[in-house]
Structure formats: structure tokens, C-alpha cells
Design a protein around this motif. Structure first.
Motif, PDB file in Angstrom:
ATOM      1  N   ILE A  79       0.137 -10.623   9.691  1.00 44.21           N
ATOM      2  CA  ILE A  79      -1.064  -9.668   9.441  1.00 44.21           C
ATOM      3  C   ILE A  79      -2.234 -10.659   9.941  1.00 44.21           C
ATOM      4  O   ILE A  79      -2.986 -10.305  10.571  1.00 44.21           O
ATOM      5  CB  ILE A  79      -1.313  -9.483   7.890  1.00 44.21           C
ATOM      6  N   ILE A 128      -2.776  -8.056  12.565  1.00 43.40           N
ATOM      7  CA  ILE A 128      -3.344  -6.665  12.171  1.00 43.40           C
ATOM      8  C   ILE A 128      -4.795  -6.572  11.556  1.00 43.40           C
ATOM      9  O   ILE A 128      -4.923  -7.161  10.321  1.00 43.40           O
ATOM     10  CB  ILE A 128      -2.420  -6.058  11.259  1.00 43.40           C
ATOM     11  N   PRO A 129      -5.736  -6.495  12.681  1.00 41.53           N
ATOM     12  CA  PRO A 129      -7.141  -6.604  11.940  1.00 41.53           C
ATOM     13  C   PRO A 129      -7.373  -5.747  10.848  1.00 41.53           C
ATOM     14  O   PRO A 129      -6.959  -4.786  10.694  1.00 41.53           O
ATOM     15  CB  PRO A 129      -7.977  -6.341  13.242  1.00 41.53           C
ATOM     16  N   GLU A 130      -8.244  -6.236   9.798  1.00 42.54           N
ATOM     17  CA  GLU A 130      -8.838  -5.376   8.829  1.00 42.54           C
ATOM     18  C   GLU A 130      -7.694  -4.917   8.021  1.00 42.54           C
ATOM     19  O   GLU A 130      -8.021  -3.753   7.456  1.00 42.54           O
ATOM     20  CB  GLU A 130      -9.832  -4.451   9.254  1.00 42.54           C
ATOM     21  N   PHE A 131      -6.644  -5.539   7.829  1.00 44.06           N
ATOM     22  CA  PHE A 131      -5.484  -5.058   7.100  1.00 44.06           C
ATOM     23  C   PHE A 131      -5.935  -4.646   5.753  1.00 44.06           C
ATOM     24  O   PHE A 131      -5.567  -3.542   5.178  1.00 44.06           O
ATOM     25  CB  PHE A 131      -4.407  -5.839   7.253  1.00 44.06           C
ATOM     26  N   THR A 134      -8.741  -2.272   5.175  1.00 42.14           N
ATOM     27  CA  THR A 134      -8.141  -0.853   5.282  1.00 42.14           C
ATOM     28  C   THR A 134      -7.647  -0.007   4.161  1.00 42.14           C
ATOM     29  O   THR A 134      -7.871   0.953   4.139  1.00 42.14           O
ATOM     30  CB  THR A 134      -7.487  -0.626   6.733  1.00 42.14           C
ATOM     31  N   ARG A 137     -10.338   0.923   2.151  1.00 47.05           N
ATOM     32  CA  ARG A 137     -11.048   2.196   2.377  1.00 47.05           C
ATOM     33  C   ARG A 137     -10.040   3.296   2.050  1.00 47.05           C
ATOM     34  O   ARG A 137     -10.449   4.509   1.813  1.00 47.05           O
ATOM     35  CB  ARG A 137     -11.082   2.140   3.836  1.00 47.05           C
ATOM     36  N   ASN A 138      -8.687   3.004   2.223  1.00 44.02           N
ATOM     37  CA  ASN A 138      -7.802   4.223   1.915  1.00 44.02           C
ATOM     38  C   ASN A 138      -7.466   4.710   0.557  1.00 44.02           C
ATOM     39  O   ASN A 138      -7.141   5.700   0.248  1.00 44.02           O
ATOM     40  CB  ASN A 138      -6.407   3.871   2.542  1.00 44.02           C
ATOM     41  N   ARG A 299       3.540  -2.804  -1.861  1.00 41.05           N
ATOM     42  CA  ARG A 299       3.790  -1.751  -1.036  1.00 41.05           C
ATOM     43  C   ARG A 299       2.498  -1.684  -0.104  1.00 41.05           C
ATOM     44  O   ARG A 299       2.339  -0.659   0.318  1.00 41.05           O
ATOM     45  CB  ARG A 299       3.979  -0.479  -1.618  1.00 41.05           C
ATOM     46  N   VAL A 301       1.607  -2.249   3.053  1.00 41.91           N
ATOM     47  CA  VAL A 301       1.789  -1.640   4.274  1.00 41.91           C
ATOM     48  C   VAL A 301       1.616  -0.057   4.356  1.00 41.91           C
ATOM     49  O   VAL A 301       1.186   0.698   4.928  1.00 41.91           O
ATOM     50  CB  VAL A 301       2.933  -1.930   5.189  1.00 41.91           C
ATOM     51  N   LEU A 302       2.222   0.506   3.008  1.00 45.18           N
ATOM     52  CA  LEU A 302       2.362   1.799   2.824  1.00 45.18           C
ATOM     53  C   LEU A 302       0.664   2.420   2.523  1.00 45.18           C
ATOM     54  O   LEU A 302       0.706   3.624   2.717  1.00 45.18           O
ATOM     55  CB  LEU A 302       3.293   2.366   1.878  1.00 45.18           C
ATOM     56  N   PHE A 304      -1.690   0.871   3.786  1.00 46.61           N
ATOM     57  CA  PHE A 304      -2.544   0.787   5.093  1.00 46.61           C
ATOM     58  C   PHE A 304      -2.164   2.125   5.839  1.00 46.61           C
ATOM     59  O   PHE A 304      -3.239   2.255   6.510  1.00 46.61           O
ATOM     60  CB  PHE A 304      -1.983  -0.652   5.700  1.00 46.61           C
ATOM     61  N   THR A 305      -1.096   2.344   5.887  1.00 42.67           N
ATOM     62  CA  THR A 305      -0.571   3.631   6.882  1.00 42.67           C
ATOM     63  C   THR A 305      -0.907   5.002   6.399  1.00 42.67           C
ATOM     64  O   THR A 305      -1.112   5.825   7.065  1.00 42.67           O
ATOM     65  CB  THR A 305       0.861   3.546   7.125  1.00 42.67           C
ATOM     66  N   GLU A 307       0.743   6.362   3.783  1.00 42.73           N
ATOM     67  CA  GLU A 307       2.116   6.703   3.392  1.00 42.73           C
ATOM     68  C   GLU A 307       2.087   6.909   1.756  1.00 42.73           C
ATOM     69  O   GLU A 307       2.512   7.727   1.038  1.00 42.73           O
ATOM     70  CB  GLU A 307       3.445   6.170   3.916  1.00 42.73           C
ATOM     71  N   GLU A 310      -0.018   9.764   0.604  1.00 43.62           N
ATOM     72  CA  GLU A 310       0.455  10.978   0.517  1.00 43.62           C
ATOM     73  C   GLU A 310       1.477  10.981  -0.547  1.00 43.62           C
ATOM     74  O   GLU A 310       1.556  12.197  -1.115  1.00 43.62           O
ATOM     75  CB  GLU A 310       1.176  11.334   1.845  1.00 43.62           C
TER      76      GLU A 310
END
Lengths: 344, 344
Positions: A79, A128-131, A134, A137-138, A299, A301-302, A304-305, A307, A310
Motif C-alpha cells: 500500500i 496504492i494512493p489513498e487506500f 478510500t 469513503r466506501n 478484509r 482490500v475488499l 477498498f474495492t 466487494e 456488496e
């Protein structure tokens, strides 16, 4: 009503009509009620055994935290950009990619050309900028707390770690927020400690369902001059009572900010009870702490993306949605991944 | 669209408007996507560590099952009436009793006289009659399955036990339903075995949330003659095609009954997939098995008295209800037991 025959008849009637469980218990003979009380005593003893079980689970979590840590350290390095993953380390076949491969050659060629064109001039930022930002935000629960002026600060967040209390110590965990050097505060780590209790409540032992967060502690943020977003300065005109002269004073008042997370309310340990607003605030804080520990940190990364988000949504919509589908579709195309198993 | 400047401008626009997480990921430079893939690889490794964690939790559950067992054995003895609890064992002060004590002396005297009168002629049945059957009546998930003709059979149910698989064996648990000798079948124990899996799915490793029930097995019930409630005999008139004579034949067809619980569908292990109805039936069955194991067996007395059911209801209504209360009550009388802690 003291005639036992009348009572018995009444009991029989109560017994034959639908009734709430508690009214049913009332109708039982004294000797039976006595045995039920004995069962309740046993149940309290079970609750205390269960409390010990959860303490051992906590020990297991501590043991596993050490096993996850090397992977989390690697995550941090990727990261921040301190380490670049090897080709083997960054191989990934998503479902979409499989679909792309199945599509015609022609289309593939176009895609590749586009990609190459893009790559040529594409920037290559560090890591990974602003990991973590983000993720803030999510995740709704967090984004609600983040003010516009918090955002540039959170962009310096480089890692979040969970540290469990040492064996034999009271059950607790610490969330560590690691920041790169920045213009806002001098701390490299901000901490939030959550104290837990794994013990049935004396007044209500049957409500015990495992460890609970019971209190938390923040940390002092050493803000650089003029950078403290948790306070705002307001100007106020003040009139001197005697002389009638007016002067303008400045006053610092609390300001909404995510960073108030590090200056939480204290749960009342000394008998003074909190008002309802404060209880609500504290409950939300505990929920956030729990969410960081249970979901976000393990978790990341999930989140972040998206996933994991959802998945959380699917989970909430849950069974009702599924039922509707059952009626509509004659022949499901892709139903074998339907969630048919309760999680144990 | 192959002009990188256009792409970059587009990316910037995408970046500045609210967007779904996955579309955000699409806009990232290839080098960053590569690092995200590396994080996903690490995440899969985490899921496999988590699977091992849950296996150890299962070992702990096995260890604690042995600690609960003496208490459950005592429970069984009190329920069947094989053992009568001592005075010390059956002491219990409920909140209601406290309230009764606080009420005036006069009222107390009346209560006592009533109780004595009742005791004099009150029957003293053995143990706690229909203990488990009452739980079946109280829990909706179970009462839905119980037919009228199942009821006299379930009244002979004397204990339900959970047995975990031995260490080193595939993860599973068995529900044992212990019956007293009865007119319906010769088995003293009916069993239902649930097989579990604690392993991330290869196709979807991120959905892993702990062990799942993946299959189950019932047992053969040795029904006494004419007592099998899971089948019914229907009469059917049959006309001989050639001769035109009519004869009446009897035929056995499946019948709704709780006891079909011991003759479940098989989850498809061999690639053949179940239809949606069967998947739904199986999912319900797994949920019931999980509920017996997690809630009913460990807290039977609370499902008998209804206390656990009220708790479950409170829990489901949850936070929305609470919020309403916060607005209504100016001064809660008894609010300090409000659920402010997330369960960990």
C-alpha cells in the motif's frame, strides 16, 4: 378462587387454549415450578462456563493475530509502495477477465492496444494512493463521520492495526491508526482502546451472548498550530457591564470531525448513568470499533474495492429477495451459488 | 478515445463525482491495479488462516461440550424426575418475586394462603412433564413442522443432546433425540447428523465467514405396526383394462410430519444440482439443525419458559424500536439495561 377444583378447572382451560409461554408456566404445580427453578440455576452455571469459553476464543484470536500479521505487514508495504509485489504475487484472475478472454480475438486486440496506449503515458504513483481513505469513503458508517476538512488528513493514514490485550490481562483491543508524517499533528500513531467484558450480568445472566465492549479510551492528538479540526474558533462581541465598552473575544468550541473518535465519552463506571443521547453516541462508537476490528482491518482490500460492501448489502437484503426470485425464474441460470447454508 | 489526455480527463471527472467503488477501481492506473491484485492474493491467504482458526474454535467447542455435559445430565434427571432437586438447588429469586415481597404484608398473606390451599390438593407429576414438547410448541420454527398426530409422540421426548465429531475427523455434529419407551417406534434414540465445512470456496474465497453446514443425514425409525406417521395409506379404485372389473388397492404415500426431519434430502455432492424447492427445504433443515445446536440445547429451560423467545423477539425488533423509545420517554424508568453494546 380458593377452591382447588375451580383452580384445576381454570388450569385445564388455560392449558387447552393458545397461551403465551409465561402464562403457561404460571399454571404449573408448585413442585414443577421448583424443578424449573433448579433448571434455571443450572442455566446460570452454563452462562459462566460460556464466559470462560469466550475467554479461550479470545486467546485463540490473539494467537491467530500473530499468524495474520506477516500478511498484514506485506499489505502495508504494497500500500505504501515500500515494496513492489512480484509478478507471481500480483497474479489474479477475476471472473470478468475470464469473460474478456472468452470474447472474440478482435475485441481483445482493441482492448490490448488501448491498454498499451494508456500504459505508455499512465502515471505510476507510489503504492496504492489513498487506500485507507478510500475505505473511509466506501463504508457508510465511517463516511458519515468524515468532514471535508478531515479528508486531507485521512489521506496520510497508512495502516490500521488491531492489537489484543496480553494473556492474563483484562480483555481488550487497541486500534492503531498509523499516519505518515503530515502537516496536521506530530503523532505517528493514534490509538483507540476498547475494553471488553466476558461475564454474565448478575442481574440478567441469561442475556449473556459473549464478550461485549463496555468502555473505550482515546488518545491525545498533538495538533500542529492552527490545524486542530476538532475545535473551531468563533468570535464573540462582549459588552462590559459597567463601562458599556464592546470588545471582541475569540472562543474555541467543539467542531464535528472524525478525529473526535479519539476523544470519546466515558461509559459510566462509577454509578452515574449517561443520558440517552450519550448512550446512543457511545453505542455507535462501540459499533464502529467492533466493525474496524471484525471487518475492515481483516478484509481491508475488499472494502477498498467494494466487494465486501456488496456482500454486506446482499446479506442484509437476504432471504426475502431470494424468495421473490424463486417465483419469478422458471429456470435459474446461475443459481448454484445461492446462499443455502446458515453460517455456524 | 485512444488519446491519453482524454482518458486522463475522463478519469479525473470520474474521480470527482460520486461513484461506486468498482467503477473507481476501473479508473486506476495499471500499476496500482496490479498492487490491488497482490492484496487480493494476501486476502485469500488470510481466508485460509481464518478457516484454521474456526477449526480450533470447533476443538474448543468440543472441549466445552464436556464441561457442560454434567449440567445437562442433571437437567435431564430433573426433567424426567429421576432426581429431585434439593432446596438449595431449586432456590431462585425472580424479579417478580422481589416485587411481590415489596408489596404489602396483607397481600402476601393472601398469596401464601392461596398457595397453601393449592398445594394441598395440587398434583405432583413426575419431573417436568412435556418439557421438550413444550419447547417444540413455543418455537415457531419447530411448531410449524409439528402435526397434531406428532404431538403424542413428541411427549415421549426426554432429552436432546449435541455430540461433536472426534478430533481429526471431518467437522460435524450429531443431534440425538432421546425417547422413553413408547407405542410408536422401538428406537430409544433418533439421530440427525450435520456435516460441516470450514474451508474457503475456491471460486469465491472472499465469501468465507466460518464453518457452514453442507450436508445432513437422518436415521431409520423402526415404527411399530400401523404407527408410522410419515406415510399415509390411501385407497384407490383400479379398473381392469380388459375385463372392466374394479378393485380397490391401498397405497402408501408420504405424509407431513416432524419425523420427516430424520429422512432429509441429500445435498448434491456428485455434481447433480437440486431444484430450487429442494434447496429451500434443505436450507431450512440446516437452519433448524443449527438452531437446535446453538440455541435450544444449550438454553432449553429458557425456551421452555419463553424467556429466550422474548429475547429473540427483542433482538429482531432491535434498533429502530429503541430509537422510537428514545424520542418518547423523557425519563426512562429502567433504561440502564438498554442494549448499547454490540456483541463481539
Amino acid at each position: 378462587m380458593q377452591n382447588p377444583r375451580v383452580l384445576a378447572a381454570l388450569q385445564e382451560r388455560l392449558d387447552s387454549v393458545p397461551h403465551t409461554p409465561s402464562s403457561y408456566i404460571e399454571t404449573l404445580p408448585k413442585a414443577v415450578k421448583r424443578r424449573i427453578n433448579a433448571l434455571k440455576q443450572l442455566q446460570v452455571r452454563c452462562a459462566h462456563i460460556e464466559a470462560k469459553f469466550y475467554e479461550e476464543v479470545h486467546d485463540l484470536e490473539r494467537k491467530y493475530a500473530a499468524l495474520y500479521q506477516p500478511l498484514f505487514d506485506k499489505r502495508r508495504e504494497f500500500i505504501t509502495g515500500d515494496v513492489e509485489p512480484t509478478d507471481a504475487e500480483s497474479e489474479w484472475h477475476s471472473e470478468n477477465e475470464e469473460e474478456e478472454k472468452l470474447a472474440g480475438d478482435m475485441k481483445n486486440k482493441v482492448v490490448i492496444t488501448e491498454k498499451e496506449a494508456a500504459t505508455a503515458e499512465e502515471p505510476n504513483p507510489k503504492g496504492i494512493p489513498e487506500f485507507w481513505f478510500t475505505i473511509f469513503r466506501n463504508v457508510d458508517m465511517l463516511s458519515e463521520l468524515v468532514q471535508e476538512y478531515d479528508e486531507p488528513i485521512l489521506k496520510h493514514l497508512q495502516d490500521i492495526k488491531v492489537k489484543f490485550s496480553d494473556p492474563g490481562q483484562p480483555m481488550s483491543f487497541v486500534l492503531e491508526f498509523h499516519f505518515e508524517p503530515n502537516d496536521y499533528f506530530t503523532n505517528s500513531v493514534l490509538t483507540k482502546t476498547y475494553k471488553m467484558k466476558s461475564e454474565p450480568d448478575k442481574a440478567d445472566p441469561f442475556s449473556f451472548e459473549g464478550p461485549e465492549i463496555v468502555d473505550c479510551d482515546g488518545c491525545t492528538i498533538d495538533w500542529k498550530k492552527g490545524k486542530n479540526v476538532t475545535v473551531k474558533t468563533i468570535k464573540k462581541k462582549q459588552k462590559h457591564k459597567g463601562r458599556g465598552t464592546v470588545r471582541t473575544i475569540t472562543k474555541q468550541v467543539p467542531n464535528e470531525s472524525f478525529f473526535n473518535f479519539f476523544n470519546p465519552l466515558k461509559a459510566s463506571g462509577d454509578g452515574e448513568s449517561l443520558d440517552e443521547d450519550s448512550e446512543f453516541t457511545l453505542a455507535s462508537d462501540f459499533e464502529i470499533g467492533h466493525f474496524f476490528r471484525e471487518r475492515i482491518v481483516p478484509r481491508a482490500v475488499l472494502y477498498f474495492t467494494g466487494e465486501a460492501i456488496e456482500d454486506d448489502d446482499n446479506f442484509e437484503e437476504g432471504e426475502e429477495g431470494e424468495e421473490e426470485e424463486l417465483e419469478g425464474d422458471e429456470e435459474g441460470e446461475d443459481e448454484d451459488d445461492a446462499e443455502i447454508n446458515p453460517k455456524v
